[in-house]
Design a protein around this motif. Structure first.
Motif, PDB file in Angstrom:
ATOM      1  N   ALA A 120     -11.833  44.514 -15.044  1.00 35.68           N
ATOM      2  CA  ALA A 120     -12.190  45.117 -13.902  1.00 35.68           C
ATOM      3  C   ALA A 120     -11.068  45.362 -12.813  1.00 35.68           C
ATOM      4  N   GLY A 121      -9.928  45.875 -13.501  1.00 36.34           N
ATOM      5  CA  GLY A 121      -8.572  46.167 -12.802  1.00 36.34           C
ATOM      6  C   GLY A 121      -8.997  47.654 -12.498  1.00 36.34           C
ATOM      7  N   VAL A 122      -7.909  47.931 -11.613  1.00 39.29           N
ATOM      8  CA  VAL A 122      -7.989  49.555 -11.168  1.00 39.29           C
ATOM      9  C   VAL A 122      -6.925  50.333 -11.718  1.00 39.29           C
ATOM     10  N   GLY A 123      -5.985  49.698 -12.322  1.00 43.14           N
ATOM     11  CA  GLY A 123      -4.726  50.241 -13.067  1.00 43.14           C
ATOM     12  C   GLY A 123      -3.960  51.303 -11.988  1.00 43.14           C
ATOM     13  N   ALA A 124      -3.511  50.336 -10.805  1.00 43.50           N
ATOM     14  CA  ALA A 124      -2.653  51.063 -10.020  1.00 43.50           C
ATOM     15  C   ALA A 124      -1.491  51.531 -10.429  1.00 43.50           C
ATOM     16  N   ARG A 125      -0.670  50.809 -11.595  1.00 44.02           N
ATOM     17  CA  ARG A 125       0.489  50.970 -11.916  1.00 44.02           C
ATOM     18  C   ARG A 125       0.548  52.383 -12.835  1.00 44.02           C
ATOM     19  N   LYS A 137      -7.468  52.496 -15.741  1.00 43.74           N
ATOM     20  CA  LYS A 137      -6.773  52.850 -17.130  1.00 43.74           C
ATOM     21  C   LYS A 137      -7.489  52.431 -18.345  1.00 43.74           C
ATOM     22  N   GLY A 144     -13.553  40.215 -10.155  1.00 42.12           N
ATOM     23  CA  GLY A 144     -13.121  39.553  -8.985  1.00 42.12           C
ATOM     24  C   GLY A 144     -11.804  40.313  -8.700  1.00 42.12           C
ATOM     25  N   SER A 174     -11.565  37.382 -12.175  1.00 43.94           N
ATOM     26  CA  SER A 174     -12.604  37.980 -13.107  1.00 43.94           C
ATOM     27  C   SER A 174     -12.661  37.049 -14.316  1.00 43.94           C
ATOM     28  N   ALA A 201      -8.302  43.970 -21.365  1.00 45.14           N
ATOM     29  CA  ALA A 201      -8.793  45.492 -22.044  1.00 45.14           C
ATOM     30  C   ALA A 201      -7.668  46.264 -22.027  1.00 45.14           C
ATOM     31  N   PRO A 227     -11.352  40.577 -19.630  1.00 44.89           N
ATOM     32  CA  PRO A 227     -11.236  40.886 -18.245  1.00 44.89           C
ATOM     33  C   PRO A 227     -10.913  42.375 -18.023  1.00 44.89           C
TER      34      PRO A 227
HETATM   35  N1  LIG Z   1      -9.026  42.163 -10.622  1.00 48.99           N
HETATM   36  C1  LIG Z   1      -8.539  42.321 -11.837  1.00 48.99           C
HETATM   37  C2  LIG Z   1      -7.178  42.644 -12.216  1.00 48.99           C
HETATM   38  C3  LIG Z   1      -7.238  42.891 -13.529  1.00 48.99           C
HETATM   39  N2  LIG Z   1      -8.071  42.683 -14.529  1.00 48.99           N
HETATM   40  C4  LIG Z   1      -7.910  43.120 -15.746  1.00 48.99           C
HETATM   41  O1  LIG Z   1      -6.757  42.170 -16.459  1.00 48.99           O
HETATM   42  C5  LIG Z   1      -6.183  42.881 -17.369  1.00 48.99           C
HETATM   43  C6  LIG Z   1      -4.653  42.981 -17.207  1.00 48.99           C
HETATM   44  O2  LIG Z   1      -4.382  43.321 -15.842  1.00 48.99           O
HETATM   45  P1  LIG Z   1      -3.455  44.495 -15.664  1.00 48.99           P
HETATM   46  O3  LIG Z   1      -2.538  45.153 -16.769  1.00 48.99           O
HETATM   47  O4  LIG Z   1      -2.574  44.349 -14.282  1.00 48.99           O
HETATM   48  O5  LIG Z   1      -4.566  45.657 -15.171  1.00 48.99           O
HETATM   49  P2  LIG Z   1      -4.797  46.343 -13.595  1.00 48.99           P
HETATM   50  O6  LIG Z   1      -4.944  45.183 -12.724  1.00 48.99           O
HETATM   51  O7  LIG Z   1      -5.918  47.348 -13.793  1.00 48.99           O
HETATM   52  O8  LIG Z   1      -3.418  47.151 -13.286  1.00 48.99           O
HETATM   53  P3  LIG Z   1      -2.525  47.274 -11.999  1.00 48.99           P
HETATM   54  O9  LIG Z   1      -1.992  45.840 -11.937  1.00 48.99           O
HETATM   55  O10 LIG Z   1      -1.413  48.347 -12.449  1.00 48.99           O
HETATM   56  O11 LIG Z   1      -3.459  47.685 -10.780  1.00 48.99           O
HETATM   57  C7  LIG Z   1      -6.641  44.365 -17.350  1.00 48.99           C
HETATM   58  O12 LIG Z   1      -7.431  44.629 -18.716  1.00 48.99           O
HETATM   59  C8  LIG Z   1      -7.600  44.421 -16.028  1.00 48.99           C
HETATM   60  O13 LIG Z   1      -8.689  45.385 -16.524  1.00 48.99           O
HETATM   61  C9  LIG Z   1      -9.439  42.245 -14.028  1.00 48.99           C
HETATM   62  O14 LIG Z   1     -10.385  42.040 -15.052  1.00 48.99           O
HETATM   63  N3  LIG Z   1      -9.713  41.980 -12.751  1.00 48.99           N
END
Ligand SMILES: Nc1ccn([C@@H]2O[C@H](COP(=O)(O)OP(=O)(O)OP(=O)(O)O)[C@@H](O)[C@H]2O)c(=O)n1
Ligand SMILES: C[C@](O)(CO)[C@H](O)COP(=O)(O)O
Length: 247
Positions: free
Chosen positions: A20-25, A32, A86, A92, A115, A18
């Motif tokens: 598809a995150g945005v790396g908000a933190r 990220k 997702g 996702s 990822a 997975p």
């Molecule tokens: N809608 C999302 C949210 C997260 N991920 C993936 O799930 C993994 C773990 O999530 P996290 O570390 O929380 O990544 P982010 O959601 O990008 O970080 P944040 O919560 O800070 O935005 C990451 O590889 C992220 O890319 C994903 O595929 N789809």
């Protein structure tokens, strides 16, 4: 009558990332998973780890439909992009499994890996696969808690007994049919922060396999330096005779 055992293909080990995150933190200007770490994008470390493992048949990476970077960083072979990201990590992963319906076999093992965990290597992949074995509820890398744990709610602080507490890592591996069923049955994505929790909700107990601190999830800016240190210490390289790898 066809012997169903004879017609069943041998189970494969498939990676599903997975990403598809945005790396908000992380607070970065780009997601990220594409930040440069140890000389290459964070996600590439994970993809290279799975492609380098002789145990993994293929790797799928789930990204956002409009991800503009993935095609420029994936390895030449062994990886397929699924543009089905997702709204949550669980979505996702579930979307990725849905996209692989009819492509994966029911009994294939799916290793779901963040990822955001670039420290994974072929040794940890093998450890998870070997120690999980054929366990029907699957398995996951995890680390036993070594610090005292506090819960603080509305300024009420209490110590949580740490015996038996583990911190879940990834990969988390399950038969395709089980993980598909578990995530399909999940009604509240906010309660399913890892794949094992969906399987546990079915009343099953995945096996915990000891991972390693180098497999940390890069979540906050301070994690980058730690990840870089581990990547440098464990990078596959030709060592002078006197060099000893850290334990
Ligand atoms: N809608 C999302 C949210 C997260 N991920 C993936 O799930 C993994 C773990 O999530 P996290 O570390 O929380 O990544 P982010 O959601 O990008 O970080 P944040 O919560 O800070 O935005 C990451 O590889 C992220 O890319 C994903 O595929 N789809
Ligand atoms: C899956 C996981 O890495 C196990 O610890 C974790 O639950 C992911 O959490 P995140 O908030 O999606 O990073």
């Amino acid at each position: 009558m066809t012997n169903s055992l004879a017609s069943k293909p041998p189970a494969r080990y498939i990676a599903l990332i997975p990403a598809a995150g945005v790396g908000a933190r992380m607070g970065a200007t780009s997601p990220k998973q594409y930040l440069q770490l140890g000389g290459k994008p964070m996600l590439r470390h994970t993809l290279d780890a799975f492609v380098s493992s002789p145990l993994i048949s293929h790797t799928y990476v789930v990204v956002s439909a409009d991800d503009p970077i993935i095609d420029s960083i994936i390895p030449a072979q062994g990886v397929t992009v699924l543009r089905h990201g997702g709204a949550s990590r669980m979505d996702s992963v579930r979307n990725g499994l849905l996209a692989l319906h009819g492509i994966l076999h029911e009994d294939d093992w799916v290793l779901v890996h963040d990822a955001a965990r670039p420290g994974l290597d072929a040794e940890l992949i093998e450890r998870l696969i070997v120690e999980t074995g054929e366990h029907p509820a699957g398995g996951l890398l995890a680390l036993p808690v070594v610090d005292t744990v506090k819960r603080c709610v509305a300024d009420e602080v209490a110590t949580v007994a740490r015996d038996g507490l583990w911190l879940a890592q990834t990969p988390q591996m399950f038969r395709y049919h089980l993980l598909y069923r578990a995530l399909d049955a999940a009604t509240d994505p906010s309660m399913i922060t890892d794949d094992a929790s969906a399987v546990e909700a079915l009343g099953l107990a995945p096996k915990l396999v000891e991972g390693h601190p180098r497999n940390l999830k890069v979540t906050l800016p301070a994690d980058i330096l730690i990840a870089e240190m581990y990547l440098a210490a464990y990078a596959p390289q030709v060592q002078p005779a006197s060099h000893t790898q850290p334990n």
